[in-house]
Design a protein around this motif. Structure first.
Motif, PDB file in Angstrom:
ATOM      1  N   VAL A  83       0.725  -1.196  -0.091  1.00  0.00           N
ATOM      2  CA  VAL A  83       0.026   0.032   0.033  1.00  0.00           C
ATOM      3  C   VAL A  83       0.934   1.225  -0.163  1.00  0.00           C
ATOM      4  N   ALA A  84       1.810   1.262   0.884  1.00  0.00           N
ATOM      5  CA  ALA A  84       2.847   2.373   0.774  1.00  0.00           C
ATOM      6  C   ALA A  84       3.611   2.550  -0.307  1.00  0.00           C
ATOM      7  N   ALA A  85       4.022   1.449  -1.191  1.00  0.00           N
ATOM      8  CA  ALA A  85       4.783   1.566  -2.428  1.00  0.00           C
ATOM      9  C   ALA A  85       3.592   2.027  -3.543  1.00  0.00           C
ATOM     10  N   VAL A  86       2.431   1.668  -3.384  1.00  0.00           N
ATOM     11  CA  VAL A  86       1.437   2.320  -4.131  1.00  0.00           C
ATOM     12  C   VAL A  86       1.162   3.883  -4.112  1.00  0.00           C
ATOM     13  N   ALA A  87       1.286   4.148  -3.021  1.00  0.00           N
ATOM     14  CA  ALA A  87       1.064   5.580  -2.328  1.00  0.00           C
ATOM     15  C   ALA A  87       2.362   6.324  -3.061  1.00  0.00           C
ATOM     16  N   ALA A  88       3.542   5.912  -2.924  1.00  0.00           N
ATOM     17  CA  ALA A  88       4.551   6.438  -3.310  1.00  0.00           C
ATOM     18  C   ALA A  88       4.603   6.725  -4.795  1.00  0.00           C
ATOM     19  N   VAL A  89       3.931   5.777  -5.582  1.00  0.00           N
ATOM     20  CA  VAL A  89       4.007   5.826  -6.963  1.00  0.00           C
ATOM     21  C   VAL A  89       3.219   6.920  -7.397  1.00  0.00           C
ATOM     22  N   GLY A  90       1.703   6.861  -6.784  1.00  0.00           N
ATOM     23  CA  GLY A  90       0.934   7.914  -6.736  1.00  0.00           C
ATOM     24  C   GLY A  90       1.438   9.409  -6.713  1.00  0.00           C
ATOM     25  N   SER A  91       2.076   9.361  -5.587  1.00  0.00           N
ATOM     26  CA  SER A  91       2.579  10.779  -5.215  1.00  0.00           C
ATOM     27  C   SER A  91       3.716  11.236  -6.367  1.00  0.00           C
ATOM     28  N   ALA A  92       4.273  10.306  -6.738  1.00  0.00           N
ATOM     29  CA  ALA A  92       5.614  10.785  -7.414  1.00  0.00           C
ATOM     30  C   ALA A  92       4.827  11.064  -8.969  1.00  0.00           C
ATOM     31  N   GLY A  93       3.741  10.303  -9.268  1.00  0.00           N
ATOM     32  CA  GLY A  93       3.078  10.649 -10.611  1.00  0.00           C
ATOM     33  C   GLY A  93       2.376  12.179 -10.185  1.00  0.00           C
ATOM     34  N   PHE A  94       1.967  12.553  -9.145  1.00  0.00           N
ATOM     35  CA  PHE A  94       1.398  13.688  -9.088  1.00  0.00           C
ATOM     36  C   PHE A  94       2.395  14.827  -9.159  1.00  0.00           C
ATOM     37  N   ALA A  95       3.679  14.562  -8.581  1.00  0.00           N
ATOM     38  CA  ALA A  95       4.704  15.580  -8.599  1.00  0.00           C
ATOM     39  C   ALA A  95       5.086  15.577  -9.954  1.00  0.00           C
ATOM     40  N   PHE A  96       5.254  14.600 -10.895  1.00  0.00           N
ATOM     41  CA  PHE A  96       5.492  14.675 -12.263  1.00  0.00           C
ATOM     42  C   PHE A  96       4.565  15.576 -12.937  1.00  0.00           C
ATOM     43  N   HIS A  97       3.182  15.402 -12.744  1.00  0.00           N
ATOM     44  CA  HIS A  97       2.116  16.115 -13.465  1.00  0.00           C
ATOM     45  C   HIS A  97       2.076  17.669 -13.101  1.00  0.00           C
ATOM     46  N   LYS A  98       2.529  17.892 -11.904  1.00  0.00           N
ATOM     47  CA  LYS A  98       2.736  19.415 -11.358  1.00  0.00           C
ATOM     48  C   LYS A  98       4.002  19.896 -11.959  1.00  0.00           C
ATOM     49  N   HIS A  99       5.038  19.229 -11.972  1.00  0.00           N
ATOM     50  CA  HIS A  99       6.015  19.662 -12.815  1.00  0.00           C
ATOM     51  C   HIS A  99       5.878  20.205 -14.238  1.00  0.00           C
ATOM     52  N   HIS A 100       5.158  19.346 -14.943  1.00  0.00           N
ATOM     53  CA  HIS A 100       4.619  19.901 -16.315  1.00  0.00           C
ATOM     54  C   HIS A 100       3.762  20.858 -16.413  1.00  0.00           C
ATOM     55  N   GLU A 101       2.847  21.028 -15.409  1.00  0.00           N
ATOM     56  CA  GLU A 101       1.838  22.157 -15.386  1.00  0.00           C
ATOM     57  C   GLU A 101       2.808  23.470 -15.019  1.00  0.00           C
ATOM     58  N   LYS A 102       4.110  23.058 -14.189  1.00  0.00           N
ATOM     59  CA  LYS A 102       4.672  24.586 -13.773  1.00  0.00           C
ATOM     60  C   LYS A 102       5.350  25.050 -15.042  1.00  0.00           C
ATOM     61  N   LYS A 103       6.069  24.128 -15.640  1.00  0.00           N
ATOM     62  CA  LYS A 103       6.487  24.306 -17.056  1.00  0.00           C
ATOM     63  C   LYS A 103       5.636  25.027 -17.987  1.00  0.00           C
ATOM     64  N   ASP A 104       4.338  24.658 -18.289  1.00  0.00           N
ATOM     65  CA  ASP A 104       3.467  25.248 -18.914  1.00  0.00           C
ATOM     66  C   ASP A 104       3.081  26.865 -18.720  1.00  0.00           C
ATOM     67  N   ALA A 105       3.058  26.966 -17.231  1.00  0.00           N
ATOM     68  CA  ALA A 105       2.727  28.330 -16.664  1.00  0.00           C
ATOM     69  C   ALA A 105       3.872  29.267 -16.914  1.00  0.00           C
ATOM     70  N   LYS A 106       5.121  28.592 -16.900  1.00  0.00           N
ATOM     71  CA  LYS A 106       6.270  29.378 -17.084  1.00  0.00           C
ATOM     72  C   LYS A 106       6.294  29.789 -18.491  1.00  0.00           C
ATOM     73  N   LYS A 107       5.984  29.033 -19.468  1.00  0.00           N
ATOM     74  CA  LYS A 107       6.065  29.244 -20.695  1.00  0.00           C
ATOM     75  C   LYS A 107       5.098  30.120 -21.286  1.00  0.00           C
ATOM     76  N   HIS A 108       3.908  30.102 -20.522  1.00  0.00           N
ATOM     77  CA  HIS A 108       2.668  31.300 -20.841  1.00  0.00           C
ATOM     78  C   HIS A 108       3.030  32.256 -20.449  1.00  0.00           C
ATOM     79  N   GLY A 109       3.802  32.563 -19.322  1.00  0.00           N
ATOM     80  CA  GLY A 109       4.185  33.663 -18.561  1.00  0.00           C
ATOM     81  C   GLY A 109       5.172  34.490 -19.396  1.00  0.00           C
ATOM     82  N   GLN A 110       6.024  33.850 -20.186  1.00  0.00           N
ATOM     83  CA  GLN A 110       6.827  34.383 -20.881  1.00  0.00           C
ATOM     84  C   GLN A 110       6.640  35.006 -22.179  1.00  0.00           C
ATOM     85  N   ASN A 111       5.301  34.739 -22.489  1.00  0.00           N
ATOM     86  CA  ASN A 111       4.901  35.148 -23.980  1.00  0.00           C
ATOM     87  C   ASN A 111       4.298  36.382 -23.530  1.00  0.00           C
TER      88      ASN A 111
END
Length: 130
Positions: free
Chosen positions: A102-130
């Motif tokens: 259960v903890a391993a699944v939660a760790a994978v889910g949390s890492a996936g969430f961090a990966f998703h937010k990393h890409h959203e952060k990159k998109d916000a940075k790209k839109h902010g520069q335009n």
């Protein structure tokens, strides 16, 4: 004489129970705008309702990414802890293995969430520069 046998506190509670409700109704009737506790609108946001603050979005996504990373680290450490307990305590090993999974699944889910937010952060940075 009947009133002597009734507790005084019960007789006076009815009077005081009605008064706060009446005061609350009056206060709500006099109020022009009713704001919920967690949904307050700031004056700045009302003025700039058409604009999107990409710097603020980037900061928010960065914070959430860091929380996701922290969650992945914490749950991964807990999974390793439970794996160690399963080896040391063979009598309750099955329960420890379940907690480890259960903890391993939660760790994978949390890492996936961090990966998703990393890409959203990159998109916000790209839109902010335009």
């Amino acid at each position: 004489m009947g009133s002597l046998y009734q507790p005084r506190s019960l007789l006076s509670l009815d009077k005081f129970a009605e008064k706060p409700l009446i005061l609350l109704r009056r206060a709500m009737a006099e109020e022009k705008h009713h704001h919920h506790l967690f949904h307050r609108h700031k004056e700045e946001e009302e003025e700039n309702s058409g604009e999107v603050d990409y710097e603020k979005k980037e900061k928010h996504h960065k914070h959430m990414e860091q929380l996701g990373e922290l969650g992945a680290i914490a749950t991964g450490a807990y999974a390793l802890h439970e794996k160690h307990k399963a080896k040391k305590d063979p009598e309750n090993a099955h329960g420890h293995r379940i907690k480890e999974e259960v903890a391993a699944v939660a760790a994978v889910g949390s890492a996936g969430f961090a990966f998703h937010k990393h890409h959203e952060k990159k998109d916000a940075k790209k839109h902010g520069q335009n």
